[in-house]
Design a protein around this motif. Structure first.
Motif, PDB file in Angstrom:
ATOM      1  N   HIS A  86       0.824  -1.207   0.000  1.00  0.00           N
ATOM      2  CA  HIS A  86       0.000   0.000   0.000  1.00  0.00           C
ATOM      3  C   HIS A  86       0.858   1.257   0.000  1.00  0.00           C
ATOM      4  CE1 HIS A  86      -3.656  -2.369   1.827  1.00  0.00           C
ATOM      5  NE2 HIS A  86      -3.278  -2.792   0.627  1.00  0.00           N
ATOM      6  N   GLU A  89       2.161   1.777  -3.491  1.00  0.00           N
ATOM      7  CA  GLU A  89       1.111   2.294  -4.367  1.00  0.00           C
ATOM      8  C   GLU A  89       0.915   3.792  -4.160  1.00  0.00           C
ATOM      9  OE1 GLU A  89      -2.392   0.033  -3.517  1.00  0.00           O
ATOM     10  OE2 GLU A  89      -1.698  -1.748  -4.589  1.00  0.00           O
ATOM     11  N   GLY A 120      -2.916   5.710  -5.489  1.00  0.00           N
ATOM     12  CA  GLY A 120      -2.716   5.049  -4.200  1.00  0.00           C
ATOM     13  C   GLY A 120      -3.364   5.798  -3.051  1.00  0.00           C
TER      14      GLY A 120
END
Length: 415
Positions: A86, A89, A120
């Motif tokens: 994450h 991203e 993201g």
């Protein structure tokens, strides 16, 4: 200058109020008193109040593949707290957005999130959070929100924040002061200075032209006559009270959120679990609420008390009090904030209208036209709801100071 303040509530304060029930006390939303402007801080300090000096501890609740993550706030400063995929991203999306950014600016909050922050940050926080809080499509929210409330970071800082923990966001927010008796004691202190000019429990319902001035009628007392009206009530309520068809045409442009507050107070000796040191926490996930405030982390004089904020729309708007509280407890258990239902000793719900004036696209032009028309009739707009200006407390103090200087100059020039 003679004046009279008409206050709708039985006590003043608006959104800056502290509510109490037995041993429990809580504010209407989180109030942390800080400012980039030294004059605003000097104003706070000049009031006869005892303040706690606090280091800000604010987090975002992020649901990873296997657990809840406590992510630093602002979100782009806490990327290193995310699961590895994450955070990559978010950093890659921000860099791609920065590299492809075109001149000419952004057209709306949605445009800025999508093209300015990248896929993201949009996916993991900004889009779901803003969809949850605003009772308005994001492409209808103007960039004024970003300019007033958000300070975007350069790409290199976002990459750094994805690699290293502990990045400080806005330095002037890192520490704040808070009245030991609650945020409402600040407005109570100000009200005490004008007590003889303050009429409580007067709800404005009608404004009628009276020669060069106005007659103000409402619930809670005899009508009042005034040469000039300074309105701090929500703009839609003012336009309804004025009953002028030409003014009512402006009403639909002034959109806002109404907020449901759900309060959970714990038994003496109990404590919350996750996020236990935070003053407040943001939620972009499936939780009904978009923010919770842990009131006991503002002052040691409180028992553990949580306030969850929920925009009154969708499923929340249809819930009764019991269903709302049950859902809040379920969501708090799911993300680890509440350890057990058995710890809860006190519950309360409260609806506050007009909590967030929505800065919609084109609102500035509409507001300017309305202000000009009202000023010509002796009505001035002031404040967060009164002028439909999404301000923090320090911004309101500074706006009032500028306004009063202007009014004093205007009166001195009058015949």
């Amino acid at each position: 200058m003679e004046f009279l303040i008409l206050e709708k509530g039985e006590r003043p304060g608006g959104l800056c109020r502290t509510m109490r029930s037995g041993e429990y006390s809580w504010d209407i939303g989180p109030h942390a008193f800080y400012s980039k402007k030294p004059e605003a801080m000097a104003y706070y300090r000049a009031l006869p109040l005892r303040y706690a000096e606090l280091a800000r501890d604010v987090r975002v609740c992020h649901h990873g593949p296997s657990r809840v993550h406590e992510v630093g706030y602002p979100f782009e400063n806490g990327l290193a707290d995310l699961p590895l995929r994450h955070r990559l991203e978010c950093a890659a999306g921000y860099c791609a957005a920065s590299a492809g950014r075109r001149s000419g600016g952004f057209g709306s909050l949605k445009d800025w999130i999508d093209r300015g922050l990248g896929f993201g940050i949009s996916r993991h926080f900004m889009t779901p959070y803003n969809l949850k809080i605003w009772d308005c499509p994001l492409d209808q929210v103007s960039m004024d929100l970003v300019r007033q409330k958000i300070e975007p970071e350069p790409a290199w800082k976002v990459v750094r924040n994805a690699l290293f923990r502990g990045s400080v966001g806005r330095a002037y927010q890192a520490r704040f002061i808070y009245p030991e008796e609650g945020a409402g004691s600040l407005t109570d202190s100000i009200a005490a200075q004008v007590k003889s000019r303050l009429r409580l429990g007067f709800s404005v319902k009608k404004l009628e032209r009276l020669g060069a001035g106005w007659r103000i009628s409402g619930e809670g007392g005899e009508p009042v006559e005034a040469e000039t009206v300074v309105s701090t009530i929500p703009v839609p309520e003012l336009l309804d009270a004025a009953q002028d068809p030409a003014l009512l045409a402006f009403r639909r442009e002034f959109r806002s959120n109404d907020t449901l507050f759900a309060v959970l107070g714990l038994k003496r000796g109990s404590d919350f679990g996750a996020f236990k040191t935070c003053q407040w926490v943001f939620f972009a996930g499936a939780e009904l609420f978009y923010r919770v405030t842990l009131m006991h982390n503002f002052t040691s004089r409180r028992l553990p008390t949580l306030v969850a904020e929920i925009t009154r729309k969708g499923e929340a708007a249809a819930m009764g009090e019991g269903e709302l509280l049950e859902r809040v407890m379920k969501d708090c258990l799911a993300c680890g904030i509440l350890r057990s239902r058995e710890d809860v000793a006190f519950t309360h719900t409260h609806l506050e209208r007009y909590t967030y004036p929505i800065p919609t696209v084109g609102l500035q032009q509409v507001r300017s036209a309305l202000e000009a028309r009202l000023a010509g009739q002796g009505i001035r707009l002031l404040g967060r709801s009164g002028r439909w200006d999404y301000l923090n407390t320090d911004g309101i103090f500074l706006e009032v100071e500028r306004f009063m200087r202007g009014m004093e100059t205007w009166y001195n020039r009058s015949p």
